[in-house]
Structure formats: structure tokens, C-alpha cells
Design a protein around this motif. Structure first.
Motif, PDB file in Angstrom:
ATOM      1  N   TYR A  52     -27.506   6.387 -76.364  1.00 53.68           N
ATOM      2  CA  TYR A  52     -27.771   7.131 -77.596  1.00 53.68           C
ATOM      3  C   TYR A  52     -27.622   8.635 -77.377  1.00 53.68           C
ATOM      4  N   TYR A  53     -28.216   9.141 -76.301  1.00 54.17           N
ATOM      5  CA  TYR A  53     -28.194  10.587 -76.080  1.00 54.17           C
ATOM      6  C   TYR A  53     -26.796  11.129 -75.806  1.00 54.17           C
ATOM      7  N   SER A  54     -25.911  10.330 -75.238  1.00 55.46           N
ATOM      8  CA  SER A  54     -24.557  10.809 -74.969  1.00 55.46           C
ATOM      9  C   SER A  54     -23.728  10.908 -76.255  1.00 55.46           C
ATOM     10  N   ASP A  55     -24.081  10.121 -77.263  1.00 55.34           N
ATOM     11  CA  ASP A  55     -23.385  10.169 -78.557  1.00 55.34           C
ATOM     12  C   ASP A  55     -24.315   9.579 -79.609  1.00 55.34           C
ATOM     13  N   THR A  56     -24.954  10.419 -80.405  1.00 53.13           N
ATOM     14  CA  THR A  56     -25.942   9.949 -81.371  1.00 53.13           C
ATOM     15  C   THR A  56     -25.347   9.127 -82.508  1.00 53.13           C
ATOM     16  N   LYS A  57     -24.043   9.163 -82.667  1.00 50.78           N
ATOM     17  CA  LYS A  57     -23.391   8.363 -83.710  1.00 50.78           C
ATOM     18  C   LYS A  57     -22.797   7.064 -83.151  1.00 50.78           C
ATOM     19  N   THR A  58     -23.142   6.723 -81.935  1.00 47.80           N
ATOM     20  CA  THR A  58     -22.589   5.556 -81.257  1.00 47.80           C
ATOM     21  C   THR A  58     -22.954   4.239 -81.947  1.00 47.80           C
ATOM     22  N   THR A  59     -22.107   3.267 -81.757  1.00 48.29           N
ATOM     23  CA  THR A  59     -22.400   1.905 -82.220  1.00 48.29           C
ATOM     24  C   THR A  59     -22.658   1.003 -81.008  1.00 48.29           C
ATOM     25  N   ASN A  60     -22.925   1.615 -79.876  1.00 47.54           N
ATOM     26  CA  ASN A  60     -23.152   0.888 -78.631  1.00 47.54           C
ATOM     27  C   ASN A  60     -24.634   0.511 -78.478  1.00 47.54           C
ATOM     28  N   TYR A  61     -25.226  -0.038 -79.515  1.00 44.21           N
ATOM     29  CA  TYR A  61     -26.619  -0.473 -79.457  1.00 44.21           C
ATOM     30  C   TYR A  61     -26.671  -1.986 -79.284  1.00 44.21           C
ATOM     31  N   HIS A  62     -27.815  -2.458 -78.822  1.00 50.00           N
ATOM     32  CA  HIS A  62     -27.982  -3.896 -78.622  1.00 50.00           C
ATOM     33  C   HIS A  62     -28.175  -4.601 -79.961  1.00 50.00           C
ATOM     34  N   ALA A  63     -28.969  -4.010 -80.824  1.00 47.84           N
ATOM     35  CA  ALA A  63     -29.240  -4.615 -82.139  1.00 47.84           C
ATOM     36  C   ALA A  63     -29.599  -3.523 -83.134  1.00 47.84           C
ATOM     37  N   ILE A  64     -29.372  -3.841 -84.406  1.00 48.76           N
ATOM     38  CA  ILE A  64     -29.765  -2.939 -85.487  1.00 48.76           C
ATOM     39  C   ILE A  64     -30.458  -3.763 -86.559  1.00 48.76           C
ATOM     40  N   PHE A  65     -31.512  -3.174 -87.120  1.00 48.15           N
ATOM     41  CA  PHE A  65     -32.184  -3.760 -88.280  1.00 48.15           C
ATOM     42  C   PHE A  65     -31.944  -2.801 -89.436  1.00 48.15           C
ATOM     43  N   ASP A  66     -31.418  -3.317 -90.536  1.00 49.50           N
ATOM     44  CA  ASP A  66     -31.245  -2.520 -91.742  1.00 49.50           C
ATOM     45  C   ASP A  66     -31.120  -3.469 -92.930  1.00 49.50           C
ATOM     46  N   ASP A  67     -30.644  -2.960 -94.059  1.00 48.76           N
ATOM     47  CA  ASP A  67     -30.557  -3.814 -95.250  1.00 48.76           C
ATOM     48  C   ASP A  67     -29.501  -4.918 -95.116  1.00 48.76           C
ATOM     49  N   GLN A  68     -28.578  -4.788 -94.170  1.00 50.78           N
ATOM     50  CA  GLN A  68     -27.550  -5.819 -93.974  1.00 50.78           C
ATOM     51  C   GLN A  68     -27.795  -6.684 -92.730  1.00 50.78           C
ATOM     52  N   ASN A  69     -28.720  -6.279 -91.888  1.00 49.92           N
ATOM     53  CA  ASN A  69     -29.025  -7.007 -90.653  1.00 49.92           C
ATOM     54  C   ASN A  69     -30.526  -7.277 -90.610  1.00 49.92           C
ATOM     55  N   ILE A  70     -30.895  -8.518 -90.816  1.00 56.61           N
ATOM     56  CA  ILE A  70     -32.308  -8.874 -90.911  1.00 56.61           C
ATOM     57  C   ILE A  70     -33.003  -8.721 -89.558  1.00 56.61           C
ATOM     58  N   ILE A  71     -34.298  -8.626 -89.605  1.00 57.27           N
ATOM     59  CA  ILE A  71     -35.103  -8.516 -88.386  1.00 57.27           C
ATOM     60  C   ILE A  71     -35.045  -9.835 -87.636  1.00 57.27           C
ATOM     61  N   THR A  72     -34.666  -9.776 -86.367  1.00 52.73           N
ATOM     62  CA  THR A  72     -34.609 -10.968 -85.529  1.00 52.73           C
ATOM     63  C   THR A  72     -35.540 -10.801 -84.338  1.00 52.73           C
ATOM     64  N   GLU A  73     -35.997 -11.915 -83.831  1.00 49.82           N
ATOM     65  CA  GLU A  73     -36.907 -11.917 -82.686  1.00 49.82           C
ATOM     66  C   GLU A  73     -36.095 -11.922 -81.395  1.00 49.82           C
ATOM     67  N   PHE A  74     -36.326 -10.941 -80.533  1.00 47.56           N
ATOM     68  CA  PHE A  74     -35.765 -10.937 -79.186  1.00 47.56           C
ATOM     69  C   PHE A  74     -36.617 -10.001 -78.335  1.00 47.56           C
ATOM     70  N   THR A  75     -36.550 -10.171 -77.028  1.00 51.10           N
ATOM     71  CA  THR A  75     -37.345  -9.340 -76.130  1.00 51.10           C
ATOM     72  C   THR A  75     -36.451  -8.697 -75.080  1.00 51.10           C
ATOM     73  N   PHE A  76     -37.028  -7.796 -74.332  1.00 51.72           N
ATOM     74  CA  PHE A  76     -36.308  -7.093 -73.284  1.00 51.72           C
ATOM     75  C   PHE A  76     -36.180  -7.941 -72.013  1.00 51.72           C
ATOM     76  N   LYS A  77     -36.913  -9.024 -71.936  1.00 51.68           N
ATOM     77  CA  LYS A  77     -36.998  -9.827 -70.720  1.00 51.68           C
ATOM     78  C   LYS A  77     -35.639 -10.187 -70.090  1.00 51.68           C
ATOM     79  N   PRO A  78     -34.613 -10.593 -70.844  1.00 51.37           N
ATOM     80  CA  PRO A  78     -33.327 -10.940 -70.212  1.00 51.37           C
ATOM     81  C   PRO A  78     -32.659  -9.783 -69.478  1.00 51.37           C
ATOM     82  N   PHE A  79     -33.062  -8.540 -69.754  1.00 47.96           N
ATOM     83  CA  PHE A  79     -32.422  -7.389 -69.138  1.00 47.96           C
ATOM     84  C   PHE A  79     -33.109  -6.939 -67.852  1.00 47.96           C
ATOM     85  N   LEU A  80     -34.247  -7.538 -67.527  1.00 48.07           N
ATOM     86  CA  LEU A  80     -34.924  -7.180 -66.273  1.00 48.07           C
ATOM     87  C   LEU A  80     -34.100  -7.646 -65.096  1.00 48.07           C
ATOM     88  N   LYS A  81     -34.110  -6.856 -64.038  1.00 45.26           N
ATOM     89  CA  LYS A  81     -33.351  -7.231 -62.829  1.00 45.26           C
ATOM     90  C   LYS A  81     -34.296  -7.608 -61.726  1.00 45.26           C
TER      91      LYS A  81
END
Length: 81
Positions: A52-81
Motif C-alpha cells: 500500500y505505501y509504495s503505491d496508494t492506488k494499487t490493486t495489489n490487495y488480498h481482499a476488498i469489502f465494498d458495495d460490490q464485494n461482500i464481507i467474507t470470512e478469512f483469517t491471516f493464519k494461512p500467511f504465517l510462516k
């Protein structure tokens, strides 16, 4: 050594009432954040905050919630190393 407490999504939230963004660090379940906050237009969840900080207009996000993308359940757990 990193602990699981220092891990989580970096979430950027745009609020309609103030027309400003806010940042939430170490969010394990963005859906809970979305259900807790009010007056938000969108919430973007990033695995790495530098995406985000390298480009605030980026679309390189994991997920987005808005009027076209409903809230979904997910956690950070799969990204732990």
C-alpha cells in the motif's frame, strides 16, 4: 523471532462521513473489523503494508469489502510462516 501477535493484515478503511482513510495494523479477521466499524465505503486488506505505501492506488490487495464485494470470512493464519 516473530511472534503470531505481531502478524496480521494491514487494513485501509475509507470513511464516508469524514472522507478520510484510516489504517489498522495486525488485523487477524478483517470481517470482524468491517462489522465493528460504521460509515465505511471500502476496506482493503493487504498482506504486506509496503504494497500500500509504495503505491496508494494499487490493486495489489488480498481482499476488498465494498458495495460490490461482500464481507467474507478469512483469517491471516494461512500467511504465517
Amino acid at each position: 523471532m516473530k511472534t503470531t501477535e505481531s502478524s496480521g493484515f494491514f487494513c485501509v478503511v475509507y470513511f464516508t462521513d469524514t472522507k478520510k482513510t484510516a489504517y489498522y495494523h495486525k488485523v487477524w479477521q478483517p470481517s470482524k473489523l468491517a462489522k465493528t466499524l460504521q460509515n465505511w465505503k471500502w476496506i482493503k486488506s493487504f498482506v504486506n503494508k509496503q504494497d500500500y505505501y509504495s503505491d496508494t492506488k494499487t490493486t495489489n490487495y488480498h481482499a476488498i469489502f465494498d458495495d460490490q464485494n461482500i464481507i467474507t470470512e478469512f483469517t491471516f493464519k494461512p500467511f504465517l510462516k
